[in-house]
Design a protein around this motif. Sequence first.
Motif, PDB file in Angstrom:
ATOM      1  N   ASP A 239       0.807  -1.212   0.000  1.00 36.78           N
ATOM      2  CA  ASP A 239       0.000   0.000   0.000  1.00 36.78           C
ATOM      3  C   ASP A 239       0.846   1.270   0.000  1.00 36.78           C
ATOM      4  OD1 ASP A 239      -2.398  -1.417   0.014  1.00 36.78           O
ATOM      5  OD2 ASP A 239      -2.453  -1.496   2.201  1.00 36.78           O
ATOM      6  N   GLY A 240       2.173   1.113   0.031  1.00 39.43           N
ATOM      7  CA  GLY A 240       3.052   2.268  -0.011  1.00 39.43           C
ATOM      8  C   GLY A 240       3.458   2.814   1.343  1.00 39.43           C
ATOM      9  N   ASP A 241       3.080   2.128   2.406  1.00 40.45           N
ATOM     10  CA  ASP A 241       3.511   2.563   3.731  1.00 40.45           C
ATOM     11  C   ASP A 241       4.968   2.175   3.945  1.00 40.45           C
ATOM     12  OD1 ASP A 241       1.046   3.664   4.607  1.00 40.45           O
ATOM     13  OD2 ASP A 241       0.301   1.643   5.030  1.00 40.45           O
ATOM     14  N   TRP A 242       5.741   3.108   4.480  1.00 42.59           N
ATOM     15  CA  TRP A 242       7.148   2.839   4.756  1.00 42.59           C
ATOM     16  C   TRP A 242       7.226   1.843   5.903  1.00 42.59           C
ATOM     17  CZ3 TRP A 242      10.505   3.770   8.926  1.00 42.59           C
ATOM     18  CH2 TRP A 242      11.863   3.605   8.628  1.00 42.59           C
ATOM     19  N   LEU A 243       8.029   0.792   5.735  1.00 42.86           N
ATOM     20  CA  LEU A 243       8.178  -0.239   6.759  1.00 42.86           C
ATOM     21  C   LEU A 243       9.481  -0.075   7.536  1.00 42.86           C
ATOM     22  CD1 LEU A 243       6.991  -3.330   4.706  1.00 42.86           C
ATOM     23  CD2 LEU A 243       5.670  -2.005   6.383  1.00 42.86           C
ATOM     24  N   ASP A 244      10.594  -0.015   6.815  1.00 41.90           N
ATOM     25  CA  ASP A 244      11.884   0.117   7.481  1.00 41.90           C
ATOM     26  C   ASP A 244      12.967   0.434   6.466  1.00 41.90           C
ATOM     27  OD1 ASP A 244      12.711  -2.298   6.223  1.00 41.90           O
ATOM     28  OD2 ASP A 244      12.116  -3.492   7.947  1.00 41.90           O
ATOM     29  N   VAL A 245      14.155   0.620   6.989  1.00 39.30           N
ATOM     30  CA  VAL A 245      15.308   0.903   6.144  1.00 39.30           C
ATOM     31  C   VAL A 245      16.393  -0.117   6.473  1.00 39.30           C
ATOM     32  CG1 VAL A 245      16.316   2.599   7.741  1.00 39.30           C
ATOM     33  CG2 VAL A 245      16.878   2.705   5.310  1.00 39.30           C
ATOM     34  N   GLU A 246      17.049  -0.564   5.439  1.00 41.29           N
ATOM     35  CA  GLU A 246      18.157  -1.514   5.557  1.00 41.29           C
ATOM     36  C   GLU A 246      19.414  -0.790   5.087  1.00 41.29           C
ATOM     37  OE1 GLU A 246      19.527  -5.600   3.232  1.00 41.29           O
ATOM     38  OE2 GLU A 246      17.523  -4.780   2.911  1.00 41.29           O
ATOM     39  N   VAL A 247      20.425  -0.720   5.941  1.00 35.52           N
ATOM     40  CA  VAL A 247      21.662  -0.017   5.600  1.00 35.52           C
ATOM     41  C   VAL A 247      22.745  -1.036   5.289  1.00 35.52           C
ATOM     42  CG1 VAL A 247      23.425   1.600   6.416  1.00 35.52           C
ATOM     43  CG2 VAL A 247      21.027   1.945   7.044  1.00 35.52           C
ATOM     44  N   THR A 248      23.450  -0.796   4.178  1.00 35.99           N
ATOM     45  CA  THR A 248      24.538  -1.689   3.792  1.00 35.99           C
ATOM     46  C   THR A 248      25.660  -0.902   3.138  1.00 35.99           C
ATOM     47  OG1 THR A 248      25.135  -3.697   2.562  1.00 35.99           O
ATOM     48  CG2 THR A 248      23.525  -2.239   1.538  1.00 35.99           C
ATOM     49  N   GLU A 249      26.842  -1.446   3.253  1.00 32.29           N
ATOM     50  CA  GLU A 249      27.995  -0.917   2.529  1.00 32.29           C
ATOM     51  C   GLU A 249      28.597  -2.012   1.656  1.00 32.29           C
ATOM     52  OE1 GLU A 249      30.608   0.917   5.401  1.00 32.29           O
ATOM     53  OE2 GLU A 249      29.207   2.572   5.710  1.00 32.29           O
ATOM     54  N   ASP A 250      27.817  -3.067   1.407  1.00 33.72           N
ATOM     55  CA  ASP A 250      28.270  -4.176   0.567  1.00 33.72           C
ATOM     56  C   ASP A 250      28.651  -3.614  -0.805  1.00 33.72           C
ATOM     57  OD1 ASP A 250      27.935  -6.156  -1.604  1.00 33.72           O
ATOM     58  OD2 ASP A 250      27.371  -7.519   0.017  1.00 33.72           O
ATOM     59  N   PRO A 251      29.921  -3.772  -1.204  1.00 32.99           N
ATOM     60  CA  PRO A 251      30.390  -3.152  -2.451  1.00 32.99           C
ATOM     61  C   PRO A 251      29.590  -3.553  -3.691  1.00 32.99           C
ATOM     62  CG  PRO A 251      32.249  -3.988  -1.188  1.00 32.99           C
ATOM     63  CD  PRO A 251      31.008  -4.469  -0.498  1.00 32.99           C
ATOM     64  N   ALA A 252      29.148  -4.793  -3.775  1.00 33.22           N
ATOM     65  CA  ALA A 252      28.403  -5.232  -4.961  1.00 33.22           C
ATOM     66  C   ALA A 252      27.032  -4.570  -5.023  1.00 33.22           C
ATOM     67  CB  ALA A 252      28.267  -6.754  -4.967  1.00 33.22           C
ATOM     68  N   VAL A 253      26.378  -4.456  -3.882  1.00 36.47           N
ATOM     69  CA  VAL A 253      25.051  -3.837  -3.841  1.00 36.47           C
ATOM     70  C   VAL A 253      25.172  -2.335  -4.087  1.00 36.47           C
ATOM     71  CG1 VAL A 253      22.983  -3.459  -2.434  1.00 36.47           C
ATOM     72  CG2 VAL A 253      24.208  -5.633  -2.283  1.00 36.47           C
ATOM     73  N   VAL A 254      26.161  -1.715  -3.465  1.00 38.63           N
ATOM     74  CA  VAL A 254      26.393  -0.280  -3.675  1.00 38.63           C
ATOM     75  C   VAL A 254      26.674  -0.005  -5.155  1.00 38.63           C
ATOM     76  CG1 VAL A 254      28.022   1.601  -3.204  1.00 38.63           C
ATOM     77  CG2 VAL A 254      27.114   0.224  -1.322  1.00 38.63           C
ATOM     78  N   LYS A 255      27.493  -0.831  -5.770  1.00 36.41           N
ATOM     79  CA  LYS A 255      27.830  -0.650  -7.194  1.00 36.41           C
ATOM     80  C   LYS A 255      26.584  -0.771  -8.072  1.00 36.41           C
ATOM     81  CE  LYS A 255      30.945  -2.327 -10.778  1.00 36.41           C
ATOM     82  NZ  LYS A 255      30.682  -3.316 -11.741  1.00 36.41           N
ATOM     83  N   LEU A 256      25.758  -1.793  -7.839  1.00 41.14           N
ATOM     84  CA  LEU A 256      24.527  -1.969  -8.614  1.00 41.14           C
ATOM     85  C   LEU A 256      23.652  -0.729  -8.505  1.00 41.14           C
ATOM     86  CD1 LEU A 256      22.357  -3.797 -10.129  1.00 41.14           C
ATOM     87  CD2 LEU A 256      21.451  -4.165  -7.841  1.00 41.14           C
ATOM     88  N   CYS A 257      23.452  -0.255  -7.287  1.00 37.82           N
ATOM     89  CA  CYS A 257      22.564   0.887  -7.087  1.00 37.82           C
ATOM     90  C   CYS A 257      23.154   2.174  -7.654  1.00 37.82           C
ATOM     91  CB  CYS A 257      22.228   1.022  -5.602  1.00 37.82           C
ATOM     92  SG  CYS A 257      21.179  -0.333  -5.020  1.00 37.82           S
ATOM     93  N   ALA A 258      24.453   2.372  -7.496  1.00 41.08           N
ATOM     94  CA  ALA A 258      25.098   3.566  -8.049  1.00 41.08           C
ATOM     95  C   ALA A 258      24.980   3.578  -9.572  1.00 41.08           C
ATOM     96  CB  ALA A 258      26.564   3.620  -7.620  1.00 41.08           C
ATOM     97  N   GLU A 259      25.236   2.444 -10.202  1.00 41.57           N
ATOM     98  CA  GLU A 259      25.144   2.371 -11.665  1.00 41.57           C
ATOM     99  C   GLU A 259      23.704   2.541 -12.135  1.00 41.57           C
ATOM    100  OE1 GLU A 259      27.115  -1.314 -12.632  1.00 41.57           O
ATOM    101  OE2 GLU A 259      29.116  -0.400 -12.416  1.00 41.57           O
TER     102      GLU A 259
END
Length: 159
Positions: A121-141
């Motif tokens: 329904d679009g309600d914010w549930l939570d936030v997940e914080v990571t510095e995993d290089p592969a995930v950061v790279k995917l999201c940055a690109e």
Amino acid sequence: MRACRRSAVHLEMRDAYMLDEAYDDWQAGRLFDPAERWPEWTALMASTTGRGVAIRRARIVSEPVSDYIRYEHSVTTTHNVGGGEQVRWLPRRRATDIPLPGNDFWLFDGETLAVNHFSGDGDWLDVEVTEDPAVVKLCAEAFESVWERAVPHAEYRLH
């Protein structure tokens, strides 16, 4: 955001988020000043950009746009751009060949990723914080690919 030194990028990919009083007011034609409605955000953006941090927000949207996107677009000039953010819009049809993560996110200084999780329904549930290089790279690109194709807010016309 307060610890950010160089850049903050935000990718939004939903056509609607939690419905709140501001959305209800907008739908009912009750105009309001977003800076007055959300003074904490406005102050945070002004202080962050005032420190020289570049803040970019990209939104992937379906067209014709939802009422929620119409609302979001209507408050963006004052609320986001007025606070120092750069905002662009990408029609979803133009995003088909971009590898995208499954969730909206903020990426701070190209290092720390804050992944936002929402209910159906679009309600914010939570936030997940990571510095995993592969995930950061995917999201940055993904963000940069969207940003390159997206239309600056001042030029984007709702369809």
